[in-house]
Design a protein around this motif. Structure first.
Motif, PDB file in Angstrom:
ATOM      1  N   ARG A 125      -7.229  -9.356  -4.281  1.00 46.03           N
ATOM      2  CA  ARG A 125      -8.601  -9.847  -4.373  1.00 46.03           C
ATOM      3  C   ARG A 125      -9.581  -8.693  -4.233  1.00 46.03           C
ATOM      4  O   ARG A 125     -10.535  -8.566  -4.993  1.00 46.03           O
ATOM      5  CB  ARG A 125      -8.846 -10.892  -3.283  1.00 46.03           C
ATOM      6  CG  ARG A 125     -10.264 -11.451  -3.265  1.00 46.03           C
ATOM      7  CD  ARG A 125     -10.426 -12.432  -2.117  1.00 46.03           C
ATOM      8  NE  ARG A 125     -11.773 -12.952  -2.058  1.00 46.03           N
ATOM      9  CZ  ARG A 125     -12.199 -13.788  -1.104  1.00 46.03           C
ATOM     10  NH1 ARG A 125     -11.365 -14.194  -0.159  1.00 46.03           N
ATOM     11  NH2 ARG A 125     -13.435 -14.222  -1.099  1.00 46.03           N
ATOM     12  N   ASP A 126      -9.359  -7.869  -3.218  1.00 46.23           N
ATOM     13  CA  ASP A 126     -10.131  -6.654  -2.985  1.00 46.23           C
ATOM     14  C   ASP A 126      -9.160  -5.546  -2.628  1.00 46.23           C
ATOM     15  O   ASP A 126      -8.105  -5.796  -2.039  1.00 46.23           O
ATOM     16  CB  ASP A 126     -11.134  -6.831  -1.841  1.00 46.23           C
ATOM     17  CG  ASP A 126     -12.177  -7.902  -2.144  1.00 46.23           C
ATOM     18  OD1 ASP A 126     -12.888  -7.744  -3.149  1.00 46.23           O
ATOM     19  OD2 ASP A 126     -12.247  -8.884  -1.396  1.00 46.23           O
ATOM     20  N   VAL A 127      -9.532  -4.311  -2.956  1.00 46.63           N
ATOM     21  CA  VAL A 127      -8.668  -3.164  -2.664  1.00 46.63           C
ATOM     22  C   VAL A 127      -9.488  -2.092  -1.949  1.00 46.63           C
ATOM     23  O   VAL A 127     -10.572  -1.727  -2.408  1.00 46.63           O
ATOM     24  CB  VAL A 127      -8.063  -2.566  -3.945  1.00 46.63           C
ATOM     25  CG1 VAL A 127      -7.181  -1.360  -3.607  1.00 46.63           C
ATOM     26  CG2 VAL A 127      -7.261  -3.611  -4.703  1.00 46.63           C
ATOM     27  N   VAL A 128      -8.971  -1.612  -0.816  1.00 47.40           N
ATOM     28  CA  VAL A 128      -9.566  -0.484  -0.100  1.00 47.40           C
ATOM     29  C   VAL A 128      -8.540   0.644  -0.102  1.00 47.40           C
ATOM     30  O   VAL A 128      -7.381   0.428   0.269  1.00 47.40           O
ATOM     31  CB  VAL A 128      -9.927  -0.851   1.353  1.00 47.40           C
ATOM     32  CG1 VAL A 128     -10.475   0.375   2.091  1.00 47.40           C
ATOM     33  CG2 VAL A 128     -10.945  -1.981   1.384  1.00 47.40           C
ATOM     34  N   LEU A 129      -8.952   1.824  -0.539  1.00 48.24           N
ATOM     35  CA  LEU A 129      -8.068   2.991  -0.541  1.00 48.24           C
ATOM     36  C   LEU A 129      -8.348   3.840   0.694  1.00 48.24           C
ATOM     37  O   LEU A 129      -9.490   4.183   0.971  1.00 48.24           O
ATOM     38  CB  LEU A 129      -8.292   3.821  -1.806  1.00 48.24           C
ATOM     39  CG  LEU A 129      -8.085   3.113  -3.145  1.00 48.24           C
ATOM     40  CD1 LEU A 129      -8.312   4.088  -4.293  1.00 48.24           C
ATOM     41  CD2 LEU A 129      -6.699   2.497  -3.228  1.00 48.24           C
ATOM     42  N   VAL A 130      -7.285   4.162   1.421  1.00 42.07           N
ATOM     43  CA  VAL A 130      -7.403   4.983   2.629  1.00 42.07           C
ATOM     44  C   VAL A 130      -6.473   6.183   2.490  1.00 42.07           C
ATOM     45  O   VAL A 130      -5.282   6.003   2.226  1.00 42.07           O
ATOM     46  CB  VAL A 130      -7.023   4.184   3.897  1.00 42.07           C
ATOM     47  CG1 VAL A 130      -7.131   5.054   5.135  1.00 42.07           C
ATOM     48  CG2 VAL A 130      -7.906   2.959   4.038  1.00 42.07           C
ATOM     49  N   PRO A 131      -6.978   7.407   2.653  1.00 44.62           N
ATOM     50  CA  PRO A 131      -6.095   8.578   2.579  1.00 44.62           C
ATOM     51  C   PRO A 131      -4.986   8.502   3.626  1.00 44.62           C
ATOM     52  O   PRO A 131      -5.218   8.087   4.761  1.00 44.62           O
ATOM     53  CB  PRO A 131      -7.040   9.752   2.859  1.00 44.62           C
ATOM     54  CG  PRO A 131      -8.384   9.253   2.436  1.00 44.62           C
ATOM     55  CD  PRO A 131      -8.389   7.798   2.800  1.00 44.62           C
ATOM     56  N   GLU A 132      -3.816   8.917   3.226  1.00 43.62           N
ATOM     57  CA  GLU A 132      -2.642   8.817   4.093  1.00 43.62           C
ATOM     58  C   GLU A 132      -2.828   9.468   5.456  1.00 43.62           C
ATOM     59  O   GLU A 132      -2.442   8.879   6.480  1.00 43.62           O
ATOM     60  CB  GLU A 132      -1.438   9.423   3.365  1.00 43.62           C
ATOM     61  CG  GLU A 132      -0.130   9.292   4.111  1.00 43.62           C
ATOM     62  CD  GLU A 132       1.024   9.835   3.304  1.00 43.62           C
ATOM     63  OE1 GLU A 132       1.819  10.617   3.859  1.00 43.62           O
ATOM     64  OE2 GLU A 132       1.133   9.494   2.113  1.00 43.62           O
ATOM     65  N   PRO A 133      -3.407  10.681   5.559  1.00 46.01           N
ATOM     66  CA  PRO A 133      -3.559  11.282   6.890  1.00 46.01           C
ATOM     67  C   PRO A 133      -4.454  10.457   7.816  1.00 46.01           C
ATOM     68  O   PRO A 133      -4.215  10.401   9.029  1.00 46.01           O
ATOM     69  CB  PRO A 133      -4.179  12.652   6.598  1.00 46.01           C
ATOM     70  CG  PRO A 133      -3.842  12.929   5.176  1.00 46.01           C
ATOM     71  CD  PRO A 133      -3.853  11.603   4.498  1.00 46.01           C
ATOM     72  N   VAL A 134      -5.502   9.839   7.268  1.00 45.13           N
ATOM     73  CA  VAL A 134      -6.386   9.000   8.085  1.00 45.13           C
ATOM     74  C   VAL A 134      -5.613   7.795   8.615  1.00 45.13           C
ATOM     75  O   VAL A 134      -5.703   7.448   9.802  1.00 45.13           O
ATOM     76  CB  VAL A 134      -7.618   8.538   7.277  1.00 45.13           C
ATOM     77  CG1 VAL A 134      -8.465   7.567   8.096  1.00 45.13           C
ATOM     78  CG2 VAL A 134      -8.459   9.737   6.849  1.00 45.13           C
ATOM     79  N   ALA A 135      -4.835   7.163   7.748  1.00 48.03           N
ATOM     80  CA  ALA A 135      -4.029   6.017   8.177  1.00 48.03           C
ATOM     81  C   ALA A 135      -2.991   6.433   9.212  1.00 48.03           C
ATOM     82  O   ALA A 135      -2.773   5.728  10.199  1.00 48.03           O
ATOM     83  CB  ALA A 135      -3.345   5.373   6.972  1.00 48.03           C
TER      84      ALA A 135
END
Length: 334
Positions: A125-135
């Motif tokens: 429905r919605d997509v949020v991209l988070v950089p791997e190091p932040v996650a």
């Protein structure tokens, strides 16, 4: 009306880990597809694909749609995402899910759009991209919103992400196409070159896990290894030591440590001081190589800590993001 389910996905080169809000991590399967040459179509993903390929009669090919942390086959990635989303939620879901999806920090805008489009086509429905190091930092309990600096080294299967994080953003970063799979391939090649013996990737991984080390001062174990002689084609057994594994993986380990050092050199002084005080965090399945923390510590002079359950730190970080999504949406941008 009930809210749509939130899903976090660590879309790794070797492994896909899925977090579902309220349930935690529910899936951890290979980022793998099985392609049937006779039917000219993909017939399985994840664990099922691995199982079929292990009992392959010759008509199946292994497809790895993610290489070096980016999508190499868009259509297969889309179908694979759809498979994991459906498996996570069940086939009778009423609402499309919100998806938090981890990506390498160095991906291009085109690659970001490709990942987003794959997730939407797979049913998001919605997509949020988070950089791997932040996650990874969030999954290890680091407060990424604070103004101080934190360094994260996320060693995945096909890529290592090094980043300095402050105020939920990446200040300095570097990605190298070296990871846990590189260690396995190095062991495999070493056994072939030194002993004239063919071994499989699974055997190489087991050697790495059981007697592997990156540090000269760590482990003096040995193991009996069975493979196929290059010249005669017959089975043969050899004995391999931890020192030989260290010699085998020395190049990829050095590449990771050199990249960490390079990022530190480009880090603003105030943030570098924070890192020197708090230490460097290692996450990702490849970070579990025995002695890797010690090697980086010796090379940088900074304390290095291995995250708890490092192989799931990124996926757990998507869960932290989901639980704090209102705060993160106001302060965080890819």
């Amino acid at each position: 009306m009930p809210a749509a389910t939130d899903i976090g996905i660590d879309l790794g080169t070797s492994t896909i880990v899925v977090y579902v809000k309220g349930k935690g991590i529910i899936l951890r399967e290979p980022a793998l597809a099985a392609f049937d040459k006779d039917k000219n179509m993909v017939v399985a993903f994840g664990d099922e694909a691995l199982n079929r390929l292990e009992h392959n009669s010759g008509n199946l090919l292994a497809l790895h749609p993610l290489k070096g942390g980016v999508i190499s086959d868009f259509l297969v990635t889309e179908k694979m995402l759809q498979y994991f989303i459906q498996k996570s939620m069940g086939h009778f879901r009423l609402f499309k899910p919100h998806i938090v999806l981890c990506i390498p920090s160095g991906v291009t805008e085109i690659e970001k759009r490709a990942v987003e489009e794959a997730a939407y086509q797979a049913g998001a429905r919605d997509v949020v991209l988070v950089p791997e190091p932040v996650a990874a930092a969030m999954g290890a309990g680091i407060d990424v919103l604070r103004p101080s600096g934190s360094m994260v080294v996320s060693v995945g299967g096909g890529i290592t992400e090094i980043a300095v994080i402050s105020l939920a953003g990446i200040v300095v970063s570097q990605s190298i196409q070296v990871g846990g799979d590189s260690f396995d391939q190095a062991v495999l090649q070493y056994v072939r070159d030194v002993y004239g013996l063919f071994i499989g990737e699974q055997t190489a991984e087991e050697i790495k896990i059981h007697i592997g080390t990156a540090d000269r001062e760590k482990r003096l174990d040995h193991a009996e290894i069975r493979g196929r002689d290059i010249h005669t084609g017959t089975p043969r057994t050899i004995s391999m030591t931890s020192g030989q594994v260290r010699e085998a993986v020395e190049k990829p380990v050095r590449q990771i440590s050199d990249a960490v050092h390079a990022v530190l050199e480009r880090t603003p002084p105030d943030l570098a001081a924070d890192i020197a005080e708090r230490g460097i965090l290692l996450a990702g399945g490849g970070a579990q190589l025995n002695g890797l923390t010690e090697v980086i510590h010796k090379d940088t002079g900074i304390a290095v800590m291995l995250a708890e359950n490092p192989e799931t730190a990124v996926a757990r970080g998507t869960g932290v993001y989901i639980r704090n999504i209102n705060v993160m949406d106001k302060t965080y941008h890819v």
